[in-house]
Design a protein around this motif. Structure first.
Motif, PDB file in Angstrom:
ATOM      1  N   ARG A 134      73.118  19.679   6.100  1.00  0.00           N
ATOM      2  CA  ARG A 134      73.516  21.061   5.851  1.00  0.00           C
ATOM      3  C   ARG A 134      75.010  21.268   6.119  1.00  0.00           C
ATOM      4  O   ARG A 134      75.678  21.991   5.417  1.00  0.00           O
ATOM      5  CB  ARG A 134      72.681  22.012   6.712  1.00  0.00           C
ATOM      6  CG  ARG A 134      71.354  22.391   6.066  1.00  0.00           C
ATOM      7  CD  ARG A 134      70.418  23.031   7.059  1.00  0.00           C
ATOM      8  NE  ARG A 134      69.714  22.006   7.819  1.00  0.00           N
ATOM      9  CZ  ARG A 134      69.397  22.102   9.101  1.00  0.00           C
ATOM     10  NH1 ARG A 134      69.688  23.176   9.778  1.00  0.00           N
ATOM     11  NH2 ARG A 134      68.759  21.125   9.697  1.00  0.00           N
ATOM     12  N   THR A 156      77.559  17.633   1.946  1.00  0.00           N
ATOM     13  CA  THR A 156      77.144  18.710   2.861  1.00  0.00           C
ATOM     14  C   THR A 156      76.900  19.968   2.030  1.00  0.00           C
ATOM     15  O   THR A 156      77.613  20.215   1.048  1.00  0.00           O
ATOM     16  CB  THR A 156      78.210  19.007   3.944  1.00  0.00           C
ATOM     17  OG1 THR A 156      79.474  19.173   3.319  1.00  0.00           O
ATOM     18  CG2 THR A 156      78.288  17.913   4.988  1.00  0.00           C
ATOM     19  N   GLU A 157      75.915  20.727   2.455  1.00  0.00           N
ATOM     20  CA  GLU A 157      75.569  21.928   1.681  1.00  0.00           C
ATOM     21  C   GLU A 157      76.640  22.998   1.792  1.00  0.00           C
ATOM     22  O   GLU A 157      76.846  23.777   0.866  1.00  0.00           O
ATOM     23  CB  GLU A 157      74.207  22.470   2.144  1.00  0.00           C
ATOM     24  CG  GLU A 157      73.062  21.550   1.739  1.00  0.00           C
ATOM     25  CD  GLU A 157      71.742  21.958   2.345  1.00  0.00           C
ATOM     26  OE1 GLU A 157      71.380  23.143   2.270  1.00  0.00           O
ATOM     27  OE2 GLU A 157      71.067  21.080   2.911  1.00  0.00           O
ATOM     28  N   ASP A 158      77.351  23.018   2.940  1.00  0.00           N
ATOM     29  CA  ASP A 158      78.399  24.036   3.109  1.00  0.00           C
ATOM     30  C   ASP A 158      79.793  23.517   2.731  1.00  0.00           C
ATOM     31  O   ASP A 158      80.784  24.219   2.884  1.00  0.00           O
ATOM     32  CB  ASP A 158      78.404  24.579   4.546  1.00  0.00           C
ATOM     33  CG  ASP A 158      78.737  23.499   5.578  1.00  0.00           C
ATOM     34  OD1 ASP A 158      79.027  22.351   5.179  1.00  0.00           O
ATOM     35  OD2 ASP A 158      78.714  23.806   6.780  1.00  0.00           O
ATOM     36  N   LYS A 164      80.295  18.879  -1.899  1.00  0.00           N
ATOM     37  CA  LYS A 164      79.484  20.065  -1.584  1.00  0.00           C
ATOM     38  C   LYS A 164      78.180  20.031  -2.401  1.00  0.00           C
ATOM     39  O   LYS A 164      78.226  19.857  -3.619  1.00  0.00           O
ATOM     40  CB  LYS A 164      80.277  21.334  -1.917  1.00  0.00           C
ATOM     41  CG  LYS A 164      79.638  22.616  -1.436  1.00  0.00           C
ATOM     42  CD  LYS A 164      80.600  23.784  -1.588  1.00  0.00           C
ATOM     43  CE  LYS A 164      80.142  24.972  -0.806  1.00  0.00           C
ATOM     44  NZ  LYS A 164      79.428  25.949  -1.392  1.00  0.00           N
ATOM     45  N   GLY A 165      77.056  20.150  -1.709  1.00  0.00           N
ATOM     46  CA  GLY A 165      75.777  20.191  -2.418  1.00  0.00           C
ATOM     47  C   GLY A 165      74.750  19.271  -1.789  1.00  0.00           C
ATOM     48  O   GLY A 165      74.883  18.863  -0.632  1.00  0.00           O
ATOM     49  N   PHE A 166      73.744  18.936  -2.566  1.00  0.00           N
ATOM     50  CA  PHE A 166      72.647  18.078  -2.113  1.00  0.00           C
ATOM     51  C   PHE A 166      72.950  16.604  -2.415  1.00  0.00           C
ATOM     52  O   PHE A 166      73.755  16.293  -3.304  1.00  0.00           O
ATOM     53  CB  PHE A 166      71.353  18.438  -2.865  1.00  0.00           C
ATOM     54  CG  PHE A 166      70.635  19.662  -2.367  1.00  0.00           C
ATOM     55  CD1 PHE A 166      71.016  20.322  -1.202  1.00  0.00           C
ATOM     56  CD2 PHE A 166      69.534  20.159  -3.066  1.00  0.00           C
ATOM     57  CE1 PHE A 166      70.334  21.442  -0.747  1.00  0.00           C
ATOM     58  CE2 PHE A 166      68.839  21.277  -2.624  1.00  0.00           C
ATOM     59  CZ  PHE A 166      69.240  21.917  -1.459  1.00  0.00           C
TER      60      PHE A 166
END
Ligand code: NAD
Ligand code: FES
Length: 281
Positions: A134, A156-158, A164-166
């Motif tokens: 995350r 990272t999701e944030d 950025k992302g999955f």
């Protein structure tokens, strides 16, 4: 009794624990796990053996403290002890030289992925490792995975580290590139992540292996707690797995069964997050 040699906080609610367990350290193979019970009357918790040092007689476990029992285990300091530790349990990972392999780790699943990457590297595979969380503080084992991987990609999701992302986003790029497409994919992490990876590789018929984390009780194939559906067959993750062909796994059933004791777990520890009540960490 099994002495706690060290207990380090890696991220919020995530501990790295080194335990003295000489016989397990000598016998364990990648993919296997141990059942840990802190004391008499306590719950048994399945934990993947992330690493072992047969010379020192130690094993390394990564423990995500999300329930009452795991919180008690991680509260045990260096010099303390764990009453029971049974293992190594489960089947070892089938390691071969596929050529190009992608290893995908979601969150704390990266700890389960680590011994697989190590064994795949030793077998001569060229590995693209993709790990995600995350936020940057939840990315684990990046330093240890770097020398084992041809390429290490962090998500990272944030957006605080890497892409950025999955994790599935860079995997998609890899699958679309004929020069980088892997012959096999290993994925360990939350059930929705493993399901998404399985759907992505299915079309190209790329061999895909996932490590499943159902609730386990005895770890010996007797209680049926870890029942999973693989194709048309019922299997027990503790003795038949925990790794299975991702394209045959019924992920929806796994999700349903993981939530069975959510109410009891939350009642046992008011701070327990409503995620899962068991599973291999
Ligand atoms: P998390 O929920 O923070 O997710 C970690 C990463 O997984 C995300 O950042 C993302 O990159 C990826 N991900 C999550 N959902 C996705 C989706 N729908 N599609 C694509 N990618 C997705 O993970 P966490 O809190 O660190 O881990 C907790 C979960 O991992 C628990 O559910 C636990 O049971 C599971 N787990 C599984 C194993 C195993 O053996 N399979 C081992 C340890 C933990
Ligand atoms: Fe009991 Fe697998 S944990 S059968």
């Amino acid at each position: 009794m099994f002495e706690v040699i060290s207990n380090e906080v890696l991220a919020e609610n995530l501990h790295k624990m080194v335990l003295s367990a000489p016989r397990v350290a000598r016998a364990r193979k990648p993919g296997q796990f141990v059942m840990v019970r802190l004391d008499r009357g306590e719950e048994r918790i399945p934990l993947t053996i992330s690493d072992a040092d047969p010379a020192a007689g130690t094993i390394t476990l990564f423990i995500q403290a999300i329930g009452a029992s795991t919180r008690k285990i991680v509260a045990t300091k260096a010099g303390g002890s764990i009453r029971d530790l049974a293992g190594p349990l489960g089947k070892e990972t089938r390691i071969t030289n596929w050529g190009r392999v992608a290893c995908v780790g979601g969150g704390v699943g990266t700890a389960v992925l680590f011994p697989l990457v190590k064994a795949l590297a030793e077998a001569g595979n060229r590995i693209t490792t993709i790990i995600g969380g995350r936020s940057s503080s939840l990315i684990i084992l990046a330093d240890e995975l770097t020398p084992l991987s041809d390429t290490l990609i962090v998500t990272t999701e944030d957006g605080t580290l890497g892409i950025k992302g999955f994790v599935t986003s860079p995997l998609g790029d890899l699958l679309a590139d004929p020069e980088r497409v892997p012959q096999a994919v290993f994925a360990v992490g939350p059930v929705p992540m493993m399901k998404a990876v399985a759907e992505m590789t299915r079309k190209q018929r790329i061999e895909t292996i996932v490590s499943l984390n159902p609730i386990m009780i005895d770890g010996t194939g007797m209680c049926g707690g870890c029942r999973v559906r693989i194709g048309s067959e019922t299997r027990f993750a503790c003795v038949d797995g925990p790794e299975f062909d991702a394209h045959l796994v019924d992920f929806d059933l796994l999700s349903d069964r993981l939530s069975i004791y959510r109410k009891e777990e939350t009642a046992a520890h008011p701070l327990a997050e409503c995620r899962i009540a068991g599973g291999i960490t």
